[in-house]
Scaffold this motif. Structure first.
Motif, PDB file in Angstrom:
ATOM      1  N   GLU A 293      10.634  -7.065  70.854  1.00  0.00           N
ATOM      2  CA  GLU A 293      11.567  -6.003  71.214  1.00  0.00           C
ATOM      3  C   GLU A 293      11.385  -5.587  72.675  1.00  0.00           C
ATOM      4  O   GLU A 293      12.343  -5.238  73.363  1.00  0.00           O
ATOM      5  N   TYR A 294      10.125  -5.615  73.146  1.00  0.00           N
ATOM      6  CA  TYR A 294       9.865  -5.257  74.542  1.00  0.00           C
ATOM      7  C   TYR A 294      10.572  -6.219  75.493  1.00  0.00           C
ATOM      8  O   TYR A 294      11.181  -5.795  76.494  1.00  0.00           O
ATOM      9  N   VAL A 295      10.484  -7.513  75.213  1.00  0.00           N
ATOM     10  CA  VAL A 295      11.130  -8.502  76.085  1.00  0.00           C
ATOM     11  C   VAL A 295      12.649  -8.316  76.079  1.00  0.00           C
ATOM     12  O   VAL A 295      13.314  -8.480  77.110  1.00  0.00           O
ATOM     13  N   LYS A 296      13.214  -7.956  74.936  1.00  0.00           N
ATOM     14  CA  LYS A 296      14.655  -7.714  74.879  1.00  0.00           C
ATOM     15  C   LYS A 296      15.043  -6.477  75.703  1.00  0.00           C
ATOM     16  O   LYS A 296      16.057  -6.473  76.388  1.00  0.00           O
ATOM     17  N   GLU A 297      14.214  -5.445  75.606  1.00  0.00           N
ATOM     18  CA  GLU A 297      14.533  -4.188  76.272  1.00  0.00           C
ATOM     19  C   GLU A 297      14.265  -4.246  77.775  1.00  0.00           C
ATOM     20  O   GLU A 297      15.010  -3.691  78.576  1.00  0.00           O
ATOM     21  N   PHE A 298      13.181  -4.953  78.153  1.00  0.00           N
ATOM     22  CA  PHE A 298      12.776  -5.011  79.562  1.00  0.00           C
ATOM     23  C   PHE A 298      12.539  -6.474  79.956  1.00  0.00           C
ATOM     24  O   PHE A 298      11.383  -6.934  80.010  1.00  0.00           O
ATOM     25  N   PRO A 299      13.591  -7.227  80.197  1.00  0.00           N
ATOM     26  CA  PRO A 299      13.405  -8.641  80.601  1.00  0.00           C
ATOM     27  C   PRO A 299      12.686  -8.725  81.945  1.00  0.00           C
ATOM     28  O   PRO A 299      12.877  -7.895  82.829  1.00  0.00           O
ATOM     29  N   PHE A 300      11.829  -9.739  82.075  1.00  0.00           N
ATOM     30  CA  PHE A 300      11.074  -9.887  83.318  1.00  0.00           C
ATOM     31  C   PHE A 300      11.136 -11.321  83.788  1.00  0.00           C
ATOM     32  O   PHE A 300      11.402 -12.253  83.022  1.00  0.00           O
ATOM     33  N   GLN A 301      10.862 -11.515  85.080  1.00  0.00           N
ATOM     34  CA  GLN A 301      10.848 -12.840  85.676  1.00  0.00           C
ATOM     35  C   GLN A 301       9.493 -13.479  85.405  1.00  0.00           C
ATOM     36  O   GLN A 301       8.461 -12.847  85.478  1.00  0.00           O
ATOM     37  N   GLY A 302       9.515 -14.770  85.127  1.00  0.00           N
ATOM     38  CA  GLY A 302       8.278 -15.482  84.833  1.00  0.00           C
ATOM     39  C   GLY A 302       8.464 -16.355  83.620  1.00  0.00           C
ATOM     40  O   GLY A 302       9.483 -16.305  82.933  1.00  0.00           O
ATOM     41  N   SER A 303       7.468 -17.166  83.336  1.00  0.00           N
ATOM     42  CA  SER A 303       7.547 -18.108  82.231  1.00  0.00           C
ATOM     43  C   SER A 303       6.546 -17.734  81.155  1.00  0.00           C
ATOM     44  O   SER A 303       5.581 -17.024  81.390  1.00  0.00           O
ATOM     45  N   GLU A 304       6.789 -18.230  79.952  1.00  0.00           N
ATOM     46  CA  GLU A 304       5.864 -17.986  78.853  1.00  0.00           C
ATOM     47  C   GLU A 304       4.515 -18.629  79.116  1.00  0.00           C
ATOM     48  O   GLU A 304       3.486 -18.150  78.670  1.00  0.00           O
ATOM     49  N   ALA A 305       4.513 -19.733  79.859  1.00  0.00           N
ATOM     50  CA  ALA A 305       3.246 -20.414  80.162  1.00  0.00           C
ATOM     51  C   ALA A 305       2.331 -19.516  80.976  1.00  0.00           C
ATOM     52  O   ALA A 305       1.123 -19.456  80.745  1.00  0.00           O
ATOM     53  N   SER A 306       2.915 -18.802  81.955  1.00  0.00           N
ATOM     54  CA  SER A 306       2.086 -17.919  82.781  1.00  0.00           C
ATOM     55  C   SER A 306       1.546 -16.759  81.970  1.00  0.00           C
ATOM     56  O   SER A 306       0.436 -16.279  82.201  1.00  0.00           O
ATOM     57  N   VAL A 307       2.346 -16.294  80.976  1.00  0.00           N
ATOM     58  CA  VAL A 307       1.890 -15.195  80.136  1.00  0.00           C
ATOM     59  C   VAL A 307       0.764 -15.645  79.221  1.00  0.00           C
ATOM     60  O   VAL A 307      -0.207 -14.921  78.980  1.00  0.00           O
ATOM     61  N   GLN A 308       0.854 -16.872  78.698  1.00  0.00           N
ATOM     62  CA  GLN A 308      -0.161 -17.368  77.774  1.00  0.00           C
ATOM     63  C   GLN A 308      -1.516 -17.548  78.449  1.00  0.00           C
ATOM     64  O   GLN A 308      -2.542 -17.530  77.775  1.00  0.00           O
ATOM     65  N   MET A 309      -1.532 -17.747  79.752  1.00  0.00           N
ATOM     66  CA  MET A 309      -2.789 -17.924  80.468  1.00  0.00           C
ATOM     67  C   MET A 309      -3.493 -16.595  80.723  1.00  0.00           C
ATOM     68  O   MET A 309      -4.605 -16.568  81.219  1.00  0.00           O
ATOM     69  N   LYS A 310      -2.848 -15.472  80.368  1.00  0.00           N
ATOM     70  CA  LYS A 310      -3.407 -14.162  80.647  1.00  0.00           C
ATOM     71  C   LYS A 310      -3.470 -13.335  79.371  1.00  0.00           C
ATOM     72  O   LYS A 310      -2.833 -13.643  78.366  1.00  0.00           O
ATOM     73  N   SER A 311      -4.235 -12.274  79.451  1.00  0.00           N
ATOM     74  CA  SER A 311      -4.373 -11.361  78.324  1.00  0.00           C
ATOM     75  C   SER A 311      -3.505 -10.133  78.584  1.00  0.00           C
ATOM     76  O   SER A 311      -3.609  -9.500  79.632  1.00  0.00           O
ATOM     77  N   ILE A 312      -2.642  -9.806  77.624  1.00  0.00           N
ATOM     78  CA  ILE A 312      -1.753  -8.654  77.740  1.00  0.00           C
ATOM     79  C   ILE A 312      -2.305  -7.533  76.860  1.00  0.00           C
ATOM     80  O   ILE A 312      -2.538  -7.724  75.671  1.00  0.00           O
ATOM     81  N   GLU A 313      -2.548  -6.368  77.459  1.00  0.00           N
ATOM     82  CA  GLU A 313      -3.065  -5.210  76.734  1.00  0.00           C
ATOM     83  C   GLU A 313      -2.063  -4.064  76.876  1.00  0.00           C
ATOM     84  O   GLU A 313      -1.781  -3.608  77.992  1.00  0.00           O
ATOM     85  N   VAL A 314      -1.528  -3.616  75.747  1.00  0.00           N
ATOM     86  CA  VAL A 314      -0.540  -2.537  75.755  1.00  0.00           C
ATOM     87  C   VAL A 314      -0.954  -1.495  74.719  1.00  0.00           C
ATOM     88  O   VAL A 314      -1.300  -1.843  73.588  1.00  0.00           O
ATOM     89  N   SER A 315      -0.921  -0.238  75.111  1.00  0.00           N
ATOM     90  CA  SER A 315      -1.272   0.831  74.170  1.00  0.00           C
ATOM     91  C   SER A 315      -0.590   2.122  74.598  1.00  0.00           C
ATOM     92  O   SER A 315      -0.197   2.290  75.751  1.00  0.00           O
ATOM     93  N   ARG A 316      -0.469   3.047  73.626  1.00  0.00           N
ATOM     94  CA  ARG A 316       0.142   4.351  73.903  1.00  0.00           C
ATOM     95  C   ARG A 316      -0.580   5.409  73.088  1.00  0.00           C
ATOM     96  O   ARG A 316      -0.969   5.176  71.941  1.00  0.00           O
ATOM     97  N   ASP A 317      -0.757   6.566  73.702  1.00  0.00           N
ATOM     98  CA  ASP A 317      -1.398   7.677  73.008  1.00  0.00           C
ATOM     99  C   ASP A 317      -0.976   8.972  73.698  1.00  0.00           C
ATOM    100  O   ASP A 317      -0.489   8.952  74.835  1.00  0.00           O
ATOM    101  N   SER A 318      -1.166  10.083  73.020  1.00  0.00           N
ATOM    102  CA  SER A 318      -0.789  11.382  73.585  1.00  0.00           C
ATOM    103  C   SER A 318      -1.788  12.433  73.138  1.00  0.00           C
ATOM    104  O   SER A 318      -2.523  12.254  72.157  1.00  0.00           O
ATOM    105  N   GLY A 319      -1.832  13.546  73.863  1.00  0.00           N
ATOM    106  CA  GLY A 319      -2.747  14.620  73.532  1.00  0.00           C
ATOM    107  C   GLY A 319      -2.474  15.847  74.372  1.00  0.00           C
ATOM    108  O   GLY A 319      -1.770  15.786  75.393  1.00  0.00           O
ATOM    109  N   THR A 320      -3.026  16.975  73.940  1.00  0.00           N
ATOM    110  CA  THR A 320      -2.875  18.242  74.652  1.00  0.00           C
ATOM    111  C   THR A 320      -4.040  18.420  75.616  1.00  0.00           C
ATOM    112  O   THR A 320      -5.207  18.247  75.243  1.00  0.00           O
ATOM    113  N   ILE A 321      -3.719  18.765  76.860  1.00  0.00           N
ATOM    114  CA  ILE A 321      -4.720  18.948  77.907  1.00  0.00           C
ATOM    115  C   ILE A 321      -4.786  20.434  78.252  1.00  0.00           C
ATOM    116  O   ILE A 321      -3.755  21.074  78.474  1.00  0.00           O
TER     117      ILE A 321
END
Length: 742
Positions: A293-321
């Motif tokens: 869904e992320y790729v559909k919503e935010f298309p980016f330039q580059g190839s799948e091969a370049s992505v596979q050679m790297k580690s993708i870390e995505v996370s989300r969190d929230s809190g009161t400060i």
């Protein structure tokens, strides 16, 4: 008698005038006098240009020394008056007899500097004038001093020869040994010198990066299109782009602003959108990105091969400060304050260039190019070097966005230390809650090169927990709570004791914060630390590092040695934290205080809502020896710390009274405790019912000792063995107390 020509006579005259020959002749004449039994007076006149015109010297002249001729008799006589001037007669000197010399030598051995009374008695006994005795002792002292100097010179010459041979051998090694990476001669430096060079190299690298971007901003040529995501390109193309990239920032500002604007839109959507972009994992208890869904919503330039050679870390969190929005926004845009907010995460942070200063106090619209180094509190996981643009943007009347994003063409020119990473649109959305608090929604989106990680931390890193949004939010909440408690006056008495004044409370909390920050700098794998693996008889995986403290008065000056090891425990990280911070059970693992009769709580200060967030001062007694220890305990959902250090009792009492805390030198040791990443793994022990179902924990032990007050010594094998044994025994004692030996 043979005669000489005029030229030969002149040559002989010059030869005889030499001071060296004068002394040699004096020795010959002494020898002849000695053969005569000392009865016959011998007089010799040797002219020298050093004697001055009209002066001559006898053998005894050399005995008394220049400028000290005289025997106390009538040395001068006036002429008969016919010449009209006073003329000096030649001075005649008498050589001392063997018996006289023997008695003066005996006194010289007892007293090289006889007083006037001793000289007078000796002169009467020997039948000499007191001045003769005085001059003999002066000359004898000069002679002994000359002999000592010749001996010392001889020793120094031999040492110099040895050093020359060593230098020659080292130069030979340097010529025959070369670096396998660059082919240049490899200078063999170890220990503290290597540590100093690494730190200096890190500073120079940062300067090079700044100069590289300054050069980029003044270069000329045509501008290439900046891309938010990496393109397929060779290293040579990247280098050519860096050198020939046109107009640099001066001509690319409009394009940078366009990329930043797109990234803010992506960050806002990533922070607010729900399913199907984000799917909650009930097993892990956290949100996970639906990458399709992320790729559909935010298309980016580059190839799948370049992505596979790297580690993708995505996370989300929230809190009161528990701080206001304006202060928080300004802290993020001040890199020094941002670094202080995240001491366990950010080890280095520098502004490379200011693209836009922004408007107003909160710097709305500001764009900074920042180079940072982030780490875990262990040398087992490499630090990460990141170069990114930070942008501050007001979204509406009550919310702001802090954006971090890397741009590949510019980021390719940065040679960061550690593992190189890129930031896709990341950062936080800050919402004002009108009660002095604010809500922060954090999105962390990293793209890193795959690298080898220690097996104990592999799951933590591979699941993106090491530098997740949850860890950033938890650390921010904890540090802001600390700031609130620093100025609070309504803390319940049961949570704070032993410090009667607000000034004393502030001094202790600031001192503990400085101690923890120092521990975080020393415990990680940043470029300023150089860790080496050592082998032990027990087979423990122990790393050691040394450093020189030359000018930081907050730590002992001299050579400091650090050692660390890690282990897995079948406990939640909160249960392990509660055990290590408990002063009543400290004797079970701290071998440095074993034998202490009792541990007394001197002071206790709360610095957070959780009971584990506290600063304590402990007093221990072992016989007549009394010691105080300062301990800073911190815990949140992602990490727990127990940091401690011995402190001077008198200095600590002055801090409790509210005096200056900067006079205390602290060398902290401690523990870092992380969840192991296996959330669904059952645990064996827990101290809190709400933690059932959580996984185990990974414990990192870090100890530091002062090897010497000198910064020039080399670390010995005995010092390394001692601190390695200390770390091993500490870990073994913890396992034994918790019944986790297996």
């Amino acid at each position: 008698m043979s005669k000489f020509s005029d030229s030969e006579a002149a040559a002989i005259g010059d030869f005889l005038a030499a001071p060296t020959l004068s002394l040699s002749l004096a020795g010959i004449f002494r020898g002849e006098a000695a053969q005569g039994g000392g009865k016959e007076e011998v007089s010799a006149e040797v002219s020298s240009e050093n004697s001055g015109q009209g002066k001559s010297r006898s053998v005894e002249d050399f005995e008394l020394g220049e400028g000290e001729q005289g025997n106390g008799d009538d040395d001068e006589e006036e002429d008969d008056g016919n010449g009209g001037e006073n003329k000096k007669k030649r001075k005649r000197f008498h050589r001392h007899t063997t018996a006289q010399i023997r008695q003066m030598e005996a006194l010289f051995k007892e007293s090289p500097h006889p007083d006037e009374k001793q000289r007078l008695e000796l002169s009467k006994r020997l039948g000499l004038h007191p001045r003769q005795v005085k001059f003999w002792f002066q000359n004898r002292r000069t002679q002994v001093k000359a002999i000592q100097e010749r001996h010392e010179n001889s020793l120094l010459k031999s040492e110099i020869e040895k050093l020359r041979e060593e230098i020659k051998a080292l130069r030979g090694i340097a010529k025959t040994t070369s670096c396998p990476m660059c082919g240049f001669p490899d200078n063999h430096v170890t220990g503290g010198e290597e540590q100093r060079l690494r730190i200096e190299n890190s500073k120079l690298r940062a300067e090079v990066e700044k100069l590289r971007y300054i050069n980029l901003s003044y270069s000329h040529g045509s501008s290439s299109n900046l891309s938010l995501y990496p393109r397929e390109s060779s290293d040579q193309e990247n280098k050519s782009h860096l050198v020939a990239c046109s107009g640099g920032f001066r001509h690319e500002k409009s394009r940078i602003k366009e990329v930043v604007k797109q990234s803010v839109e992506e960050l806002s959507k990533m922070a607010t959108m729900g399913e199907p972009l984000w799917i909650r994992s009930y097993e892990a208890g956290r949100e996970m990105l639906n990458y399709d869904e992320y790729v559909k919503e935010f298309p980016f330039q580059g190839s799948e091969a370049s992505v596979q050679m790297k580690s993708i870390e995505v996370s989300r969190d929230s809190g009161t400060i528990l701080v206001g929005l304006p202060w928080l926004v300004q802290s993020f845009m001040d890199v020094k304050e941002w670094k202080r907010l995240f001491p366990s995460l950010v080890t280095e942070a520098d502004i490379i260039e200011v693209i836009n200063n922004g408007e107003g106090d909160n710097k709305d619209g500001a764009i900074l190019l920042i180079h940072a180094e982030i780490q875990m509190l262990t040398p087992m996981v490499p630090a990460r070097g990141i170069c990114f643009f930070r942008h501050c943007k007001q979204l509406n009347a009550s919310s702001w966005a802090i954006l971090d994003v890397s741009i590949d063409e510019l980021e390719d020119g940065i040679s960061s230390s550690g593992v190189k990473c890129r930031k896709r649109p990341s950062g936080c959305i800050i919402e004002d809650k009108s009660n002095g608090h604010c809500k922060v929604t954090w999105v962390e989106h990293l793209e890193c090169r795959k690298t080898t990680v220690h097996s104990l931390y592999r799951t933590i890193v591979s699941r993106g927990l090491a530098f997740s949004a949850k860890r950033w939010i938890s650390t921010l909440q904890q540090q802001c709570e600390r700031l609130v408690f620093l100025v609070a006056t309504n803390v319940p008495a049961k949570n704070s004791s032993g410090v009667p004044t607000l000034a004393g409370k502030k001094s202790i909390l600031k001192l503990s914060q400085k101690m923890t920050s120092s521990f975080c700098r020393a415990a990680g794998a940043s470029s300023s630390n150089s860790w080496s693996k050592v082998s032990t008889k027990a087979g423990d995986d122990i790393r050691v590092a040394s450093r020189k403290n030359l000018n930081d008065n907050g730590e002992p000056l001299g050579t400091i040695l650090s050692a660390t090891t890690c282990a897995w425990f079948p406990l939640s990280h909160q249960a392990l934290f509660d055990f290590l911070r408990d002063e009543q059970r400290r004797h079970e693992w701290d071998i440095m205080i074993k034998g202490s009769s009792a541990i007394r709580l001197v002071a206790n200060l709360a610095k957070g809502q959780d009971r584990g967030n506290a600063v304590t001062c402990l007093a221990m007694e072992a016989g007549e020896r009394k010691t105080w220890l300062l301990q800073d305990s911190s815990t949140n959902a992602s990490e727990s710390l127990v940091v401690y250090s011995l402190v001077d009792i008198a200095a600590m009492e002055s801090v409790i009274a509210g005096c200056d805390r900067n006079s205390i030198q602290i060398l902290p040791s401690g523990f870092s405790i992380l969840p192991d990443g296996f959330e669904s793994k059952p645990i064996l022990i827990t101290s809190r019912p709400e933690e059932k179902g959580l996984g185990g924990s990974v414990l990192t032990v870090v100890l530091q000792i002062l090897v010497s007050n000198s910064s020039s010594i080399k670390i010995s094998a005995e010092s390394i063995d001692s601190i390695s044994h200390l770390v091993s025994c500490t870990l073994m004692s913890i396992k034994k107390s918790l019944q986790c030996q297996d």
